[in-house]
Design a protein around this motif. Structure first.
Motif, PDB file in Angstrom:
ATOM      1  N   THR A  19       0.823  -1.202   0.129  1.00 56.59           N
ATOM      2  CA  THR A  19      -0.084   0.284  -0.059  1.00 56.59           C
ATOM      3  C   THR A  19       0.973   1.417   0.335  1.00 56.59           C
ATOM      4  N   LYS A  20       0.053   2.485  -0.560  1.00 53.51           N
ATOM      5  CA  LYS A  20       1.196   3.726  -0.718  1.00 53.51           C
ATOM      6  C   LYS A  20       0.236   4.558   0.209  1.00 53.51           C
ATOM      7  N   SER A  21       0.621   4.318   1.545  1.00 57.75           N
ATOM      8  CA  SER A  21      -0.498   5.064   2.386  1.00 57.75           C
ATOM      9  C   SER A  21      -0.099   6.632   2.355  1.00 57.75           C
ATOM     10  N   TYR A  22       0.967   7.030   1.860  1.00 57.40           N
ATOM     11  CA  TYR A  22       1.397   8.552   1.772  1.00 57.40           C
ATOM     12  C   TYR A  22       0.689   9.133   0.603  1.00 57.40           C
ATOM     13  N   LYS A  23       0.152   8.201  -0.281  1.00 60.55           N
ATOM     14  CA  LYS A  23      -0.444   8.587  -1.596  1.00 60.55           C
ATOM     15  C   LYS A  23      -2.099   8.606  -1.332  1.00 60.55           C
ATOM     16  N   THR A  24      -2.340   7.295  -0.593  1.00 57.20           N
ATOM     17  CA  THR A  24      -3.797   6.929  -0.586  1.00 57.20           C
ATOM     18  C   THR A  24      -4.747   7.992   0.450  1.00 57.20           C
ATOM     19  N   ILE A  25      -3.910   7.986   1.543  1.00 51.23           N
ATOM     20  CA  ILE A  25      -4.778   8.680   2.532  1.00 51.23           C
ATOM     21  C   ILE A  25      -5.148  10.223   2.285  1.00 51.23           C
TER      22      ILE A  25
END
Length: 147
Positions: A19-25
């Motif tokens: 997951t790319k949390s830095y992008k999705t959140i």
């Protein structure tokens, strides 16, 4: 071939995309915020046009539900959701999408057995448990006279 739980976990980690949390959140926050901001804008517009706050709130909800259903039918809502993630699930528009999507998948089976039968596949349990919880809550309030 027998696989241990640890080996299975390793295989799962290798096969699953990270997951790319830095992008999705931030995208979920941004798109969800834009949807809510559009709702507030509609509410203010309807009140400016002379509606009472309650009537404007109802018409705003109806408008958001209609627009989300229309965008789902045009296959645009899922494109937005691909980038926004949970930002499109939380507002009332996500509920509208949850009702319309299954119905569209089965429309080829006809209006009754396809569209009508599948309309509430996802949203039906939410409605049932919401109504059930409100009935139980009402009974508790009535029995203990907490109002």
């Amino acid at each position: 071939m027998k696989i241990t739980p640890n080996e299975y976990n390793e295989m799962t980690k290798k096969a699953s995309p990270g997951t790319k949390s830095y992008k999705t959140i931030p995208m979920a926050f941004l798109i969800g915020g834009l949807i809510c901001m559009a709702g507030e804008g509609l509410l203010n517009l309807y009140q400016y046009m002379g509606m009472s706050k309650d009537a404007a709130g109802a018409v705003t909800s109806i408008t958001l539900i209609f627009v989300a259903a229309l965008l789902t039918g045009l296959d645009l809502y899922n494109t937005i959701a691909k980038y926004a993630g949970a930002g499109t699930l939380v507002p009332i528009t996500g509920f509208s999408n949850g009702v319309v999507s299954p119905a569209l998948e089965f429309k080829s089976e006809g209006y009754v057995l396809g569209l009508g039968a599948k309309l509430f596949v996802i949203a039906g349990p939410v409605i049932v448990y919401g109504i059930s919880a409100s009935i139980i809550y009402g009974i508790i309030l009535y029995l203990f006279k907490l109002y």
